[in-house]
Design a protein around this motif. Structure first.
Motif, PDB file in Angstrom:
ATOM      1  N   GLU A 138       0.836  -1.203   0.000  1.00 49.83           N
ATOM      2  CA  GLU A 138       0.000   0.000   0.000  1.00 49.83           C
ATOM      3  C   GLU A 138       0.868   1.249   0.000  1.00 49.83           C
ATOM      4  N   MET A 139       1.942   1.238   0.794  1.00 46.77           N
ATOM      5  CA  MET A 139       2.833   2.399   0.877  1.00 46.77           C
ATOM      6  C   MET A 139       3.533   2.648  -0.460  1.00 46.77           C
ATOM      7  N   GLN A 140       3.957   1.576  -1.130  1.00 42.74           N
ATOM      8  CA  GLN A 140       4.593   1.725  -2.437  1.00 42.74           C
ATOM      9  C   GLN A 140       3.623   2.348  -3.443  1.00 42.74           C
ATOM     10  N   ILE A 141       2.406   1.835  -3.468  1.00 42.07           N
ATOM     11  CA  ILE A 141       1.400   2.343  -4.406  1.00 42.07           C
ATOM     12  C   ILE A 141       1.047   3.784  -4.062  1.00 42.07           C
ATOM     13  N   ARG A 142       0.816   4.051  -2.783  1.00 43.57           N
ATOM     14  CA  ARG A 142       0.467   5.402  -2.332  1.00 43.57           C
ATOM     15  C   ARG A 142       1.561   6.395  -2.714  1.00 43.57           C
ATOM     16  N   SER A 143       2.801   6.027  -2.477  1.00 48.14           N
ATOM     17  CA  SER A 143       3.930   6.894  -2.805  1.00 48.14           C
ATOM     18  C   SER A 143       3.986   7.183  -4.302  1.00 48.14           C
ATOM     19  N   ALA A 144       3.775   6.160  -5.119  1.00 51.41           N
ATOM     20  CA  ALA A 144       3.785   6.349  -6.578  1.00 51.41           C
ATOM     21  C   ALA A 144       2.659   7.292  -6.999  1.00 51.41           C
ATOM     22  N   LEU A 145       1.481   7.120  -6.435  1.00 48.06           N
ATOM     23  CA  LEU A 145       0.339   7.966  -6.800  1.00 48.06           C
ATOM     24  C   LEU A 145       0.569   9.418  -6.388  1.00 48.06           C
ATOM     25  N   ILE A 146       1.134   9.636  -5.209  1.00 45.54           N
ATOM     26  CA  ILE A 146       1.432  10.995  -4.752  1.00 45.54           C
ATOM     27  C   ILE A 146       2.471  11.631  -5.670  1.00 45.54           C
ATOM     28  N   THR A 147       3.496  10.857  -6.049  1.00 47.12           N
ATOM     29  CA  THR A 147       4.523  11.366  -6.960  1.00 47.12           C
ATOM     30  C   THR A 147       3.914  11.762  -8.298  1.00 47.12           C
ATOM     31  N   MET A 148       2.852  11.061  -8.698  1.00 43.10           N
ATOM     32  CA  MET A 148       2.172  11.366  -9.960  1.00 43.10           C
ATOM     33  C   MET A 148       1.254  12.582  -9.832  1.00 43.10           C
ATOM     34  N   GLY A 149       1.150  13.159  -8.631  1.00 48.27           N
ATOM     35  CA  GLY A 149       0.360  14.375  -8.453  1.00 48.27           C
ATOM     36  C   GLY A 149      -1.032  14.152  -7.901  1.00 48.27           C
ATOM     37  N   ILE A 150      -1.345  12.949  -7.477  1.00 45.48           N
ATOM     38  CA  ILE A 150      -2.658  12.659  -6.894  1.00 45.48           C
ATOM     39  C   ILE A 150      -2.611  13.041  -5.416  1.00 45.48           C
ATOM     40  N   SER A 151      -3.682  13.632  -4.921  1.00 42.85           N
ATOM     41  CA  SER A 151      -3.713  14.096  -3.529  1.00 42.85           C
ATOM     42  C   SER A 151      -3.455  12.946  -2.562  1.00 42.85           C
ATOM     43  N   GLU A 152      -2.996  13.304  -1.353  1.00 40.53           N
ATOM     44  CA  GLU A 152      -2.710  12.283  -0.351  1.00 40.53           C
ATOM     45  C   GLU A 152      -3.953  11.479   0.008  1.00 40.53           C
ATOM     46  N   ALA A 153      -5.084  12.163   0.191  1.00 37.20           N
ATOM     47  CA  ALA A 153      -6.316  11.470   0.569  1.00 37.20           C
ATOM     48  C   ALA A 153      -6.758  10.503  -0.527  1.00 37.20           C
ATOM     49  N   GLU A 154      -6.723  10.960  -1.776  1.00 37.00           N
ATOM     50  CA  GLU A 154      -7.116  10.101  -2.893  1.00 37.00           C
ATOM     51  C   GLU A 154      -6.114   8.964  -3.077  1.00 37.00           C
ATOM     52  N   SER A 155      -4.830   9.253  -2.888  1.00 35.62           N
ATOM     53  CA  SER A 155      -3.797   8.222  -3.003  1.00 35.62           C
ATOM     54  C   SER A 155      -3.994   7.139  -1.954  1.00 35.62           C
ATOM     55  N   GLU A 156      -4.345   7.542  -0.747  1.00 33.38           N
ATOM     56  CA  GLU A 156      -4.595   6.575   0.332  1.00 33.38           C
ATOM     57  C   GLU A 156      -5.769   5.667  -0.023  1.00 33.38           C
ATOM     58  N   ARG A 157      -6.844   6.258  -0.501  1.00 30.01           N
ATOM     59  CA  ARG A 157      -8.045   5.507  -0.871  1.00 30.01           C
ATOM     60  C   ARG A 157      -7.749   4.536  -2.016  1.00 30.01           C
ATOM     61  N   LEU A 158      -7.080   5.039  -3.049  1.00 27.47           N
ATOM     62  CA  LEU A 158      -6.765   4.208  -4.206  1.00 27.47           C
ATOM     63  C   LEU A 158      -5.766   3.102  -3.876  1.00 27.47           C
ATOM     64  N   ALA A 159      -4.771   3.417  -3.068  1.00 29.16           N
ATOM     65  CA  ALA A 159      -3.753   2.430  -2.720  1.00 29.16           C
ATOM     66  C   ALA A 159      -4.376   1.243  -1.997  1.00 29.16           C
ATOM     67  N   CYS A 160      -5.335   1.520  -1.145  1.00 28.60           N
ATOM     68  CA  CYS A 160      -6.015   0.446  -0.418  1.00 28.60           C
ATOM     69  C   CYS A 160      -6.750  -0.477  -1.393  1.00 28.60           C
ATOM     70  N   MET A 161      -7.394   0.098  -2.377  1.00 26.11           N
ATOM     71  CA  MET A 161      -8.116  -0.702  -3.372  1.00 26.11           C
ATOM     72  C   MET A 161      -7.158  -1.428  -4.308  1.00 26.11           C
ATOM     73  N   LEU A 162      -6.159  -0.714  -4.804  1.00 24.44           N
ATOM     74  CA  LEU A 162      -5.238  -1.293  -5.783  1.00 24.44           C
ATOM     75  C   LEU A 162      -4.366  -2.388  -5.196  1.00 24.44           C
ATOM     76  N   GLU A 163      -4.057  -2.306  -3.920  1.00 29.81           N
ATOM     77  CA  GLU A 163      -3.222  -3.312  -3.282  1.00 29.81           C
ATOM     78  C   GLU A 163      -3.811  -4.700  -3.479  1.00 29.81           C
ATOM     79  N   HIS A 164      -5.127  -4.811  -3.439  1.00 29.08           N
ATOM     80  CA  HIS A 164      -5.784  -6.108  -3.589  1.00 29.08           C
ATOM     81  C   HIS A 164      -5.793  -6.577  -5.041  1.00 29.08           C
TER      82      HIS A 164
END
Length: 134
Positions: free
Chosen positions: A84-110
C-alpha cells in the motif's frame, strides 16, 4: 484470498489486520473503537471480526482492552502495508492528492500483482528522475 499455512483470510479480514498494524498493534494494544473509526465500521462489526481473527490465530484479543497482532497476523499485515505504501507513494509522486492516493492504494493493493507494484514504483522513479536510465 491470502493463505497462511492452511488458514484462509479474506480481503475484508486483511483490512482489519492492516488497520491494527498501522495503529502499532505489533507492540501495543489497539482499541476496538480506534479500528472502527479507521475503517468506518461499527464497534460491533469490528468485535465480530476480531473474534474471527483471534480464532484463526492472527490476533490476541481481550474484550474491553483491545487487540495485538500475533506473529502470524504480522506476517499477513506487514507485506500488505508495504505494498500500500509503495502504491500510495507512486500515486502521490504522480500528483494525486494524499487522501485520494490513500483511498486508491487500499483498493489497488488487492488488485495488483507484486510485479505490477514493483513496475509502477520503478516507472514513477524513472519519470521523476530517481531511477536509472535518465
Amino acid at each position: 484470498m491470502t493463505y497462511t499455512g492452511s488458514r484462509p483470510i479474506s480481503p475484508s479480514l486483511q483490512e482489519y489486520l492492516t488497520a491494527i498494524y498501522k495503529r502499532g498493534g505489533l507492540n501495543s494494544w489497539v482499541r476496538t473503537t480506534d479500528v472502527a473509526a479507521d475503517l468506518g465500521m461499527t464497534p460491533a462489526s469490528v468485535t465480530e471480526a476480531f473474534r474471527k481473527l483471534a480464532a484463526l490465530g492472527y490476533i490476541d484479543y481481550i474484550p474491553y482492552r483491545g487487540v495485538k497482532l500475533t506473529e502470524s497476523g504480522a506476517s499477513v499485515a506487514e507485506p500488505i502495508v508495504r505494498r500500500e505504501m509503495q502504491i500510495r507513494s507512486a500515486l502521490i509522486t504522480m500528483g494525486i492528492s494524499e487522501a485520494e492516493s490513500e483511498r486508491l492504494a487500499c483498493m489497488l493493493e488487492h488488485a495488483m500483482s507484486d510485479e505490477a507494484v514493483e513496475k509502477l514504483s520503478d516507472f514513477v522513479k524513472r519519470c521523476s528522475g530517481g531511477g536509472h536510465g535518465q
